[in-house]
Design an enzyme around this catalytic site. Structure first.
Site, mmCIF file in Angstrom:
data_model
loop_
_atom_site.group_PDB
_atom_site.id
_atom_site.type_symbol
_atom_site.label_atom_id
_atom_site.label_comp_id
_atom_site.label_asym_id
_atom_site.label_seq_id
_atom_site.Cartn_x
_atom_site.Cartn_y
_atom_site.Cartn_z
ATOM 1 N N HIS A 1 0.842 -1.197 0.000
ATOM 2 C CA HIS A 1 0.000 0.000 0.000
ATOM 3 C C HIS A 1 0.874 1.242 0.000
ATOM 4 C CE1 HIS A 1 -3.331 -2.458 0.071
ATOM 5 N NE2 HIS A 1 -3.812 -2.280 1.281
ATOM 6 N N ARG B 1 -5.644 -11.234 -3.877
ATOM 7 C CA ARG B 1 -6.843 -10.473 -3.502
ATOM 8 C C ARG B 1 -7.501 -9.911 -4.756
ATOM 9 N NH1 ARG B 1 -8.385 -5.037 -0.155
ATOM 10 N NH2 ARG B 1 -6.799 -4.054 -1.437
ATOM 11 N N GLU C 1 -15.466 -4.785 5.068
ATOM 12 C CA GLU C 1 -14.725 -3.538 5.199
ATOM 13 C C GLU C 1 -15.567 -2.278 5.332
ATOM 14 O OE1 GLU C 1 -12.179 -3.223 1.742
ATOM 15 O OE2 GLU C 1 -13.464 -4.599 0.652
ATOM 16 N N ASP D 1 -11.492 1.106 5.237
ATOM 17 C CA ASP D 1 -12.724 1.577 4.609
ATOM 18 C C ASP D 1 -13.863 1.733 5.598
ATOM 19 O OD1 ASP D 1 -12.402 1.904 1.589
ATOM 20 O OD2 ASP D 1 -11.426 -0.008 1.928
ATOM 21 N N ARG E 1 -4.948 -3.739 9.023
ATOM 22 C CA ARG E 1 -4.621 -2.456 9.645
ATOM 23 C C ARG E 1 -3.643 -1.664 8.793
ATOM 24 N NH1 ARG E 1 -6.107 -2.467 15.059
ATOM 25 N NH2 ARG E 1 -6.408 -4.503 16.036
ATOM 26 N N ARG F 1 -9.396 5.968 -2.365
ATOM 27 C CA ARG F 1 -8.963 4.925 -1.448
ATOM 28 C C ARG F 1 -8.665 5.513 -0.076
ATOM 29 N NH1 ARG F 1 -8.170 0.116 -3.534
ATOM 30 N NH2 ARG F 1 -8.062 -0.126 -5.781
#
Length: 870
Positions: free
Chosen positions: A133, A387, A497, A534, A572, A704
């Site tokens: 990320h 994913r 989420e 989210d 997290r 995001r």
């Protein structure tokens, strides 16, 4: 604490002086004087000197274009050096305290807990998942230099170091600081998913490879007091990755990329083991061996060497095979290592033989380290998760059903979808026609499952379905596995989420486990991923945290009722707004029983470097995890009383209402957000391979969670991490329930963790800087919203101090309080400069290159100053 902090300040001062010398040599003494003048102005402004603050604003806003980048770089580099010193100092001083905590835990066990401990150790299962990320703004090139700077600081702390040796290390420090100064902070292009994966491999190679054996040895030394040790059968800690496997919203992660990343991981593992085994062969010159090793060693006079030379040859063959495959050539797969057990078997045999021949000390040296690494990392180095969004699966099945004339899968209700999926899962014929050519998106889905099906089981982690909301989302993945010819049951984890998803999670898992076919597939084990990012973006941190807690509670109960081993996977981030915070507090604040099935948690962005960037730091982080899990298993937190739940229900409702009234309900919020933060300009910062929006043409709702948090962190308002929380606390106090809140804080770890994190966030905010961004960037008709938000911030801080009975924020954690104060004089000028740069960039259609470059440097610098940015 004062002595420790004084030592840190001296270290920071030394690094700052060295950086100043480099700047003066490069830019001239006059330029260094200018930087120092800005720093002094910022420091005085922090102490309330309004005249010096005005002078600081005038100095920074009047900088000519040719001075923008050097000024920004100077403060950015200093913040990075300060972070290195603080991290090094923290680890050096915290290692003993972390070890003492485990010692105290073990020493304080009662008879019942001691009896339970062996089983808890046997079940110990910590899996840390490194994700790509995009919150790590620091280039890998600079990270390597920063790691070596930390090594220099460690060497200089040796009390027995001689004068000449001290000079050598100081000279090396100056060289590294100069190298960093003359290196561009900002990448010239976005990293590819393969680049990101290589960074993950580098974390293993540079830190975790040495840290894991050290961690196991340190744990066993402490457990030895109770005549216990971590079991041999499996590693208590493992690592997985999303780098190259997370295709949710990232079109750059394709089936070919995933396959390449898997091969590169195997190559890296083989290379690392090859480096280990060659010196090991040199050491194991002994001639005594049991019959098994004598046979493996061809009955030679040096059986251990001969046996391990065969393993070395297989590792070399494996590397040759992978390199040929990566080049697209036909590769020879004879005599290579493919399964972990094939690699472990000879190592364990050698270890056993050495013990039987009374050479235990030799057995438990480098050979044992290699076995520990083989248990933890295996031949695949790091297990890759896959994913994908549930919608992509549904769209692919819809294309199949429409092609076959069965109707539109997307239009069917849940019952009809399940009926169709189960019929196909039980069918002996394939669903997908052999010569059919689907659209590009569907073909990519099919190609991904084909790649997954070709991998050995040890290479893969779990398959995560984002935006999962129905059992059919999980069954659809199982059907794709079947169609691809998967030979084993890969765990499938729905990711809940949003607030609604979390509230419905228990019902979805119950319905899923009510499906006999799936119950057989799961084989008494279920993974569930809890989304922090989210849900907080959807409902605010308080409502999201309570929904996460209740979802975990319900899922744990379902597991117990059904006899299912349930493992929760915590998604997290680094920031409070994305579920971040100290690992120990996070684990101990979870519901009782939530770590009984093991712990799986993401480590994201810059937090990977902060927690695992160097061997000593990684050992420290792993010790924190294992200590917290042992404490949670042996001394679980209390079940919340009904009155506590009622307090949280009320607060969550109030906080969510207040949060959404602003984020969703205020007509000016979206234009204010885009004007007051660098949200739009953030897209130009080449952070990661993934786009910042799920839909390129989408608004804030499609943004995001990471850029959402990152943007508010940049202007120091930190809005997502506190909005709604202060109002909820204030409502409770005004309702005469302050005593209840104080009781919850003292007795309930969950509540204490929330308030402690809120206090840390408040400490990092700066309403005056936020107001300055408004003044420079926001149209005047939007100013009232900014004032309203800052008023809410001040009310929240006042409310929290009323509860904590503290005079100032973070009085109970003076180290963190002083750490933030230390960085402020260097972060503040970057904030002021960033506001000016945004103003200049937005004033013209095409901003000058120095403005764009300096703007990116300020983003990196502020991220360094705030530490946990994503």
């Amino acid at each position: 604490m004062a002595d420790q902090y004084g030592a840190l300040k001296r270290q920071v001062h030394m690094l700052g002086d060295m950086l100043g010398q480099t700047i003066a040599h490069d830019q001239g003494e006059a330029y260094l004087d200018r930087i120092e003048a800005i720093r002094q102005l910022a420091k005085a402004a922090r102490f309330g000197d309004r005249a010096r603050r005005d002078e600081l604003l005038e100095t920074l806003t009047s900088l000519p274009d040719d001075e923008l980048v050097p000024v920004a770089r100077a403060f950015n580099q200093f913040l990075n050096l300060a972070n290195i010193a603080e991290q090094h100092f923290s680890v050096t001083n915290n290692m003993d305290s972390v070890g003492r905590r485990l010692d105290e835990l073990l020493a304080g066990l009662n008879a019942e807990q001691k009896a339970k401990l062996p089983q808890v150790l046997k079940e110990m299962d910590i899996e840390l998942v490194l994700t790509a990320h995009p919150t790590e703004v620091t280039r890998r090139t600079l990270i390597v230099k920063y790691d070596e700077i930390a090594d220099c600081l460690k060497a200089l702390e040796n009390p027995n170091i001689g004068t000449s040796e001290q000079q050598k290390w100081q000279d090396r420090l100056r060289q590294l600081i100069a190298q960093a100064w003359h290196t561009n902070e900002i990448r010239s292009a976005r990293p590819t998913p393969v680049d990101e994966a290589k960074w993950g491999f580098a974390t293993v190679e540079n830190a975790l490879w040495d840290a894991v054996p050290d961690f196991i040895r340190q744990c066993n030394a402490k457990l030895g007091q109770l005549e216990l040790e971590l079991p041999w059968e499996k590693s208590p800690v493992r690592f997985a990755s999303w780098m190259g496997g997370d295709r949710d919203g990232n079109p750059n992660v394709t089936a070919k990329i995933t396959e390449r990343v898997l091969l590169l991981a195997r190559w890296t593992a083989a290379d690392l083991f090859l480096r280990d085994i060659s010196p090991l062969i040199s050491e194991l010159s002994m001639h005594q061996a049991n019959s098994e090793v004598m046979a493996m060693g061809d009955n030679s006079k040096e059986p251990y060497r001969v046996a391990l030379r065969k393993v070395r040859r297989q590792l070399r063959n494996t590397i040759d095979y992978i390199e040929a495959t990566l080049r697209g050539e036909q590769a020879d797969s004879d005599d290579i290592l493919w399964q972990d057990e094939d690699f472990l078997k000879p190592l364990l045999a050698v270890h056993k033989s050495l013990y039987e021949c009374k050479m235990e000390q030799i057995a438990d040296g480098p050979l044992l380290d290699m076995i520990i690494r083989a248990r933890c990392f295996g031949l695949n180095l790091i297990r890759l998760d896959i994913r994908q969004d549930s919608g992509r699966h549904a769209e692919a099945i819809d294309e199949v059903t429409r092609y076959l004339g069965l109707g539109s899968y997307l239009e069917w209700d849940e019952a009809k979808r399940q009926q169709f999926l189960l019929a196909e899962l039980n069918s002996k014929r394939p669903l997908i026609p052999r010569n059919w050519q689907p659209g590009a998106d569907t073909q990519e889905v099919l190609d991904t499952f084909a790649v997954v099906a070709r991998q050995p089981k040890e290479a893969l982690g779990i398959y995560i379905i984002s935006m999962a909301s129905q059992p059919s989302d999980v069954l659809a993945v199982a059907l794709f596995f079947k169609e691809a010819g998967m030979q084993w049951a890969m765990p499938i984890a729905p990711l809940f989420e949003t607030l609604d998803d979390l509230n419905n999670a228990a019902d979805v898992i119950t319905a899923l486990l009510d499906v006999p076919w799936y119950r057989d597939y799961a084989n008494h084990h279920q993974e569930v991923m809890i989304g922090y990012s989210d849900s907080a973006k959807d409902a605010g941190v308080i409502a999201a945290a309570w929904a996460q807690y209740r979802a975990q509670e319900a899922l744990v109960n379902i597991g117990k009722e059904r006899g299912i081993s349930l493992r929760l996977f915590h998604g997290r981030g680094g920031t409070v707004g994305r579920g971040g915070g100290p690992a120990q507090g996070a684990i101990l604040s979870q519901p009782p029983g939530s770590v009984d099935g093991g712990l799986r948690v993401t480590e994201q962005g810059e937090m990977i470097r902060f927690k695992f960037g160097q061997p000593a730091i990684a050992v420290n982080s792993l010790m924190i995890y294992i200590t917290a899990i042992l404490e949670a298993r042996l001394s679980p937190p209390p079940e919340p009383e009904q009155s506590w739940r009622e307090v949280m229900d009320t607060m969550a409702d109030d906080a969510c209402t207040a949060y959404r009234a602003v984020v969703r309900g205020h007509k000016d919020f979206v234009p204010y957000f885009r004007a007051a933060t660098p949200e739009q300009e953030l897209a130009s910062l080449p952070l990661g391979s993934r786009p910042s929006k799920r839909r390129p043409d989408g608004g804030v709702e499609s943004l995001r969670a990471i850029p959402w948090i990152f943007s508010w962190t940049q202007n120091r308002l930190m809005l997502p991490a506190w909005l709604g929380a202060g109002q909820a606390l204030r409502n409770m106090i005004e309702a005469g329930r302050q005593q209840e809140l104080e009781t919850l804080y003292q007795r309930w770890p969950f509540f204490k963790a929330r308030l402690d994190m809120l206090e840390m966030v408040y400490m990092k905010t700066d309403s005056e800087l936020s107001a300055y961004y408004d003044q420079r960037l926001v149209p005047e008709h939007l100013w009232p919203l900014g004032k309203q938000l800052r008023a809410l911030l001040h009310e929240g801080i006042h409310t929290l101090l009323t509860l904590s009975k503290e005079e100032f924020l973070m009085d109970q954690d003076p180290w963190l309080q002083e750490s933030i104060k230390l960085r402020n004089p260097y972060t503040d000028p970057l904030n002021i400069l960033q506001a000016e740069l945004l103003r200049r960039a937005r004033a013209s259609e095409t901003a000058p290159e120095p403005v764009k470059q300096a703007l990116m440097v300020t983003m990196a610098g502020i991220a360094a100053g705030m530490r946990n940015t994503g």
